[in-house]
Structure formats: structure tokens, C-alpha cells
Scaffold this active site. Sequence first.
Site, PDB file in Angstrom:
ATOM      1  N   GLU A 174       0.821  -1.219   0.000  1.00  0.00           N
ATOM      2  CA  GLU A 174       0.000   0.000   0.000  1.00  0.00           C
ATOM      3  C   GLU A 174       0.855   1.270   0.000  1.00  0.00           C
ATOM      4  O   GLU A 174       1.265   1.748   1.049  1.00  0.00           O
ATOM      5  CB  GLU A 174      -0.953   0.010   1.210  1.00  0.00           C
ATOM      6  CG  GLU A 174      -1.828   1.268   1.228  1.00  0.00           C
ATOM      7  CD  GLU A 174      -2.833   1.311   2.375  1.00  0.00           C
ATOM      8  OE1 GLU A 174      -2.761   0.470   3.287  1.00  0.00           O
ATOM      9  OE2 GLU A 174      -3.688   2.212   2.342  1.00  0.00           O
ATOM     10  N   LYS A 216      -2.533  -1.938  -3.152  1.00  0.00           N
ATOM     11  CA  LYS A 216      -3.586  -1.086  -2.584  1.00  0.00           C
ATOM     12  C   LYS A 216      -3.185   0.378  -2.798  1.00  0.00           C
ATOM     13  O   LYS A 216      -2.491   0.972  -1.970  1.00  0.00           O
ATOM     14  CB  LYS A 216      -3.777  -1.408  -1.096  1.00  0.00           C
ATOM     15  CG  LYS A 216      -4.779  -0.496  -0.399  1.00  0.00           C
ATOM     16  CD  LYS A 216      -5.246  -1.084   0.922  1.00  0.00           C
ATOM     17  CE  LYS A 216      -6.127  -0.111   1.674  1.00  0.00           C
ATOM     18  NZ  LYS A 216      -6.884  -0.717   2.752  1.00  0.00           N
ATOM     19  N   SER A 258     -10.074   4.116   0.334  1.00  0.00           N
ATOM     20  CA  SER A 258     -11.032   5.208   0.072  1.00  0.00           C
ATOM     21  C   SER A 258     -10.416   6.560   0.436  1.00  0.00           C
ATOM     22  O   SER A 258     -10.783   7.583  -0.164  1.00  0.00           O
ATOM     23  CB  SER A 258     -12.368   4.980   0.781  1.00  0.00           C
ATOM     24  OG  SER A 258     -12.238   4.846   2.171  1.00  0.00           O
ATOM     25  N   GLY A 259      -9.512   6.597   1.408  1.00  0.00           N
ATOM     26  CA  GLY A 259      -8.664   7.762   1.624  1.00  0.00           C
ATOM     27  C   GLY A 259      -9.323   9.090   1.946  1.00  0.00           C
ATOM     28  O   GLY A 259      -8.743  10.128   1.669  1.00  0.00           O
ATOM     29  N   GLY A 260     -10.550   9.070   2.460  1.00  0.00           N
ATOM     30  CA  GLY A 260     -11.208  10.331   2.790  1.00  0.00           C
ATOM     31  C   GLY A 260     -12.310  10.701   1.800  1.00  0.00           C
ATOM     32  O   GLY A 260     -13.011  11.692   1.997  1.00  0.00           O
TER      33      GLY A 260
HETATM   34  P1  13P Z   1      -9.662   4.100   4.138  1.00  0.00           P
HETATM   35  O1  13P Z   1     -10.448   3.358   3.068  1.00  0.00           O
HETATM   36  O2  13P Z   1     -10.509   4.642   5.237  1.00  0.00           O
HETATM   37  O3  13P Z   1      -8.717   5.090   3.515  1.00  0.00           O
HETATM   38  O4  13P Z   1      -8.764   3.009   4.856  1.00  0.00           O
HETATM   39  C1  13P Z   1      -8.135   2.072   4.097  1.00  0.00           C
HETATM   40  C2  13P Z   1      -6.883   1.644   4.755  1.00  0.00           C
HETATM   41  O5  13P Z   1      -6.770   0.528   5.185  1.00  0.00           O
HETATM   42  C3  13P Z   1      -5.776   2.590   4.849  1.00  0.00           C
HETATM   43  O6  13P Z   1      -4.602   1.905   5.176  1.00  0.00           O
END
Ligand code: 13P
Length: 338
Positions: A174, A216, A258-260
Site C-alpha cells: 500500500e 492497494k 477510500s482515503g477520505g
Molecule cells: P480508508 O479506506 O478509510 O482510507 O482506509 C483504508 C486503509 O486501510 C488505509 O490503510
Amino acid sequence: MTLNEIAKKMCAKGKGILAADESTGTIAKRFKSINVENVEKNRLNFRQTLFNSRAMRDYIGGVILFDETIRQKTTLGPSIPELISKHGAVPGIKVDKGAKPLAGSSDETVTEGLDGLRERLEEYYNLGARFTKWRAVYKISDKFPSAQSIKSNSHALARYAALVQEAKMVPIVEPEVLMDGSHNIDTCYQVTTDVLNECYNELEIHKVDLKGTVLKPNMVIAGSKCRDKSSAEEIAKKTLDCLKKNVPSEVPGIAFLSGGQSEIESSKNLNEINKINDSSFLITFSYGRGLQASALKEFGKNQENLENIQKAFNHRAKMNGLSSKGEWSEELEKEFAA
Ligand code: 13P
């Protein structure tokens, strides 16, 4: 199962990954927003309610857990990893120890957690984990991300991934380019390109078998303070283009964070990407907030009302399951709201 088979199961068409690996500090923020006390019992209650939902079997291929959660026994009988497997999903675990200030560029971070990782992986495997996650974080500004941050985080991601495959689990890699800031979508495209390039460069040096990994990434999207909001079509086009140019085709699955983005935005954008997906990648979600925000609100209203919490989660999981096939629509969202 081979690592490639596990990766494909996590990202199977119509399914995606539930990121429920919030650290105790992050879940504290989520619980504070709904006025729920951040204690182990409440964390277990919320999470086991999600993991026991009807949507699990149809729409969730894998669940990312936090260290505390993978060790918990549910009040329903089985352990948390057993409950997840019983519903046909793969249990996974976050293994990084968080993003820490990077010496020499202290406004940026480097993700730590390599020391003792081999031993921890063995323990997690024995607890039932079959995949793992490690998140590197990149900030955009006029100076950032620095070459130092891109290089050090990519190196750590690759060393992590190599150790995870040695332990017979699938590493989720990620590299997250944050949405914070006022940059436009083209800056995000360029930074995401640089970050992905260095990441795959290091994975190759460390002999990671890409067929047994899941990427990711962030979507290619303007910063949250940017005035020019891009359409879902533009986000989809630029995201897919960036991935096709910079991710080797051996990678079986790509599952976005989703990142916000809001729940609806993250479903809509994923749907647009899949509508035009002409690559070999299985493209899906690995959402935390994008899957849990509504369910969390219901939990805040009444922790005992499992039906409402599950209803909210079932709906989001179903919507994102449809987005992973390019079959989501605003009408379906409205039907639920009605
Ligand atoms: P979000 O989808 O809330 O960004 O979280 C995903 C995640 O696991 C970040 O490491």
C-alpha cells in the site's frame, strides 16, 4: 492454495476487502465522533457485528485486522479469524507499526515495523492470517514527496513483501498518496506514477513474486482542498491510465483505499473505473471509511441494534460489490435510502 489463488480470492469479481485494521488510536477517533467509549468490549462488538453480516459471504473476499482483533474470541463462539473464514473470506493482518517522522525530512514519514517481522509473521500465520498489509504514506506539497521519502518507503515495502511471501502469505502493498492539500489531479497523477515506479523497482530487486501480491493504491484524484473538482469519468480515466502504465501486468489484483472520499464518491469512482477497465487486473475496493461510515453511525445511535448496523454495512458492501463489476448506479443508492 497458492499465493496467486489467495490474491485472486481476495479480489474476486463482485467482492473486495474490508479494511477493519484501525489501530487503537485511529478507532479512538472514529468512536469519539459517535460518542462511544474506546474500550476493547466496544471495539469487539462493532467489529464482530460487521464480520457476522449477511454481506460477508457475497461481497467480502478478505478482512484486514489489527493485532488486538486477530487474537479476540467473539461472544458468538468462534475466534475472529474463524468467524471470517466461516463466511468465506480470507483473514488478514496489518503488520506495519505506523508512519514515523523521517529523519532528515521530518515533515514526511517512513513506515516502520521491519525489526522482528519474521517472527511476528509466523505467529500471525498460526493465528489464521493468510495475507498482510503495510501502508506507506506520501504527502503532496510544493516540496514533497522527496526522493528520500519515496526511496525509503519503497525499500521498506519491498523488504516487508519479501518476508511475507517467505511466510507463505500474500502481501498487500500500500503506497498511499494522500488526498490532503490543494494539488490538482495531474499532480496526483505524476506523484502516483513516481511512487509506483520506485515501488515496483524495489519489489523486483527484492525478488517479490508479483503474482502473489495485491496492490492497494490511491485513486488519481485532486487534493481535498483543490477548487477544481474532477468528474468521476476523469478520475477513472486517469487512474486506470496511471495503473496500466506503472503496474506490471503480473499483479492479479488492485484494491483501492477510500482515503477520505465519502461512501458514495468511493463507490461511484470505483464503478467508473470498472466500466472502462480493459486491463488484466481485478480492480476492487479495500475500504475502511468507505465501507464502515454508515454502520459506525448506526452503532453510535444504538449499540444493541445489530440489525440496523448490519443493514447499513450490507448495503455499502453490496454497492461496492456492484462497483467492482461496473454495475453500480445512483438509482440503486436511492432505492435503499427510500
Ligand atoms: P480508508 O479506506 O478509510 O482510507 O482506509 C483504508 C486503509 O486501510 C488505509 O490503510
